[in-house]
Design a protein around this motif. Structure first.
Motif, PDB file in Angstrom:
ATOM      1  N   ASN A 193      38.053  33.204  41.912  1.00  0.00           N
ATOM      2  CA  ASN A 193      37.188  34.174  42.596  1.00  0.00           C
ATOM      3  C   ASN A 193      36.246  34.886  41.642  1.00  0.00           C
ATOM      4  OD1 ASN A 193      38.407  33.676  45.156  1.00  0.00           O
ATOM      5  ND2 ASN A 193      40.106  34.993  44.549  1.00  0.00           N
ATOM      6  N   THR A 217      33.092  36.876  43.041  1.00  0.00           N
ATOM      7  CA  THR A 217      33.515  38.016  43.861  1.00  0.00           C
ATOM      8  C   THR A 217      34.062  39.130  42.987  1.00  0.00           C
ATOM      9  OG1 THR A 217      34.007  36.542  45.714  1.00  0.00           O
ATOM     10  CG2 THR A 217      35.044  38.727  45.762  1.00  0.00           C
ATOM     11  N   GLU A 218      34.872  38.775  42.009  1.00  0.00           N
ATOM     12  CA  GLU A 218      35.442  39.774  41.090  1.00  0.00           C
ATOM     13  C   GLU A 218      34.344  40.452  40.265  1.00  0.00           C
ATOM     14  OE1 GLU A 218      38.590  40.865  40.973  1.00  0.00           O
ATOM     15  OE2 GLU A 218      39.083  39.511  42.618  1.00  0.00           O
ATOM     16  N   MET A 253      31.230  40.750  41.174  1.00  0.00           N
ATOM     17  CA  MET A 253      30.461  41.588  42.105  1.00  0.00           C
ATOM     18  C   MET A 253      31.143  42.933  42.313  1.00  0.00           C
ATOM     19  SD  MET A 253      27.662  41.610  43.659  1.00  0.00           S
ATOM     20  CE  MET A 253      26.962  42.971  44.538  1.00  0.00           C
ATOM     21  N   ASN A 254      32.459  42.943  42.383  1.00  0.00           N
ATOM     22  CA  ASN A 254      33.198  44.205  42.517  1.00  0.00           C
ATOM     23  C   ASN A 254      32.966  45.112  41.310  1.00  0.00           C
ATOM     24  OD1 ASN A 254      34.245  43.399  44.989  1.00  0.00           O
ATOM     25  ND2 ASN A 254      36.130  42.592  44.084  1.00  0.00           N
ATOM     26  N   ILE A 255      32.983  44.551  40.130  1.00  0.00           N
ATOM     27  CA  ILE A 255      32.727  45.315  38.906  1.00  0.00           C
ATOM     28  C   ILE A 255      31.274  45.778  38.878  1.00  0.00           C
ATOM     29  CG2 ILE A 255      32.615  45.194  36.382  1.00  0.00           C
ATOM     30  CD1 ILE A 255      35.008  43.182  36.606  1.00  0.00           C
ATOM     31  N   GLU A 263      29.317  46.395  41.369  1.00  0.00           N
ATOM     32  CA  GLU A 263      29.159  47.498  42.316  1.00  0.00           C
ATOM     33  C   GLU A 263      29.754  48.800  41.755  1.00  0.00           C
ATOM     34  OE1 GLU A 263      29.780  48.199  47.068  1.00  0.00           O
ATOM     35  OE2 GLU A 263      31.255  46.946  46.025  1.00  0.00           O
ATOM     36  N   LYS A 264      30.903  48.711  41.134  1.00  0.00           N
ATOM     37  CA  LYS A 264      31.566  49.891  40.571  1.00  0.00           C
ATOM     38  C   LYS A 264      30.686  50.587  39.535  1.00  0.00           C
ATOM     39  CE  LYS A 264      35.527  51.210  37.720  1.00  0.00           C
ATOM     40  NZ  LYS A 264      36.760  50.754  37.070  1.00  0.00           N
ATOM     41  N   LYS A 317      26.660  51.928  40.995  1.00  0.00           N
ATOM     42  CA  LYS A 317      26.513  52.655  42.265  1.00  0.00           C
ATOM     43  C   LYS A 317      25.266  53.527  42.286  1.00  0.00           C
ATOM     44  CE  LYS A 317      31.073  52.738  44.155  1.00  0.00           C
ATOM     45  NZ  LYS A 317      32.263  53.435  44.488  1.00  0.00           N
ATOM     46  N   CYS A 347      28.722  42.505  33.556  1.00  0.00           N
ATOM     47  CA  CYS A 347      29.921  42.738  34.357  1.00  0.00           C
ATOM     48  C   CYS A 347      30.887  41.558  34.277  1.00  0.00           C
ATOM     49  CB  CYS A 347      29.545  43.054  35.803  1.00  0.00           C
ATOM     50  SG  CYS A 347      28.692  44.649  35.953  1.00  0.00           S
TER      51      CYS A 347
END
Length: 138
Positions: A82, A85-86, A88-90, A92-93, A96, A106
């Motif tokens: 993943n 996806t992983e 993308m999570n970082i 976004e964090k 922001k 990231c």
């Protein structure tokens, strides 16, 4: 021997004599020889692109390509489950309110954790604000 992840900015600075961080990179070049150093395919791609576009010197670009092949363990990002996806999570964090870390930056955060690395070498000061990694003090 430490396990060190090396960012694009360090490698580019090491080989571009007119780079503002060239002297510091040269002074710290032994860390590549004295440690187990990693880059990612994304970093390799970014280094080649940046060097070629800025220097317009194919001989230098090819020399750096082979230097990376010979001196770094190259992580294949897609071996990580993943991965996008992983990352993308970082992404976004850390982006922001302000956008200071690229998707590739990231990805280095994720792979730093995945490969249980000791430190990250970069001239990108934004990495110092990332809680998940330890940066190498240049």
């Amino acid at each position: 021997m430490k396990k060190i992840l090396v960012d694009t900015s360090f490698i580019v600075s090491l080989f571009r004599k007119n780079d503002e961080n060239h002297r510091i990179a040269k002074e710290n070049a032994t860390l590549i020889e004295n440690n187990k150093c990693y880059i990612t395919n994304y970093v390799l791609n970014e280094v080649i692109t940046v060097l070629a576009m800025r220097s317009k010197d194919m001989k230098l670009t090819k020399m750096v390509y082979y230097f990376m092949q010979d001196n770094f363990i190259i992580i294949n990002e897609q071996d990580t489950t993943n991965f996008n996806t992983e990352v993308m999570n970082i992404f976004e964090k850390y982006n922001k309110d302000t956008f200071h870390l690229s998707f590739i930056d990231c990805s280095l955060i994720l792979l730093f954790k995945e490969y249980n690395l000791d430190s990250l070498v970069s001239f990108d000061k934004w990495f110092e604000k990332v809680e998940e990694i330890e940066t190498y003090n240049l």
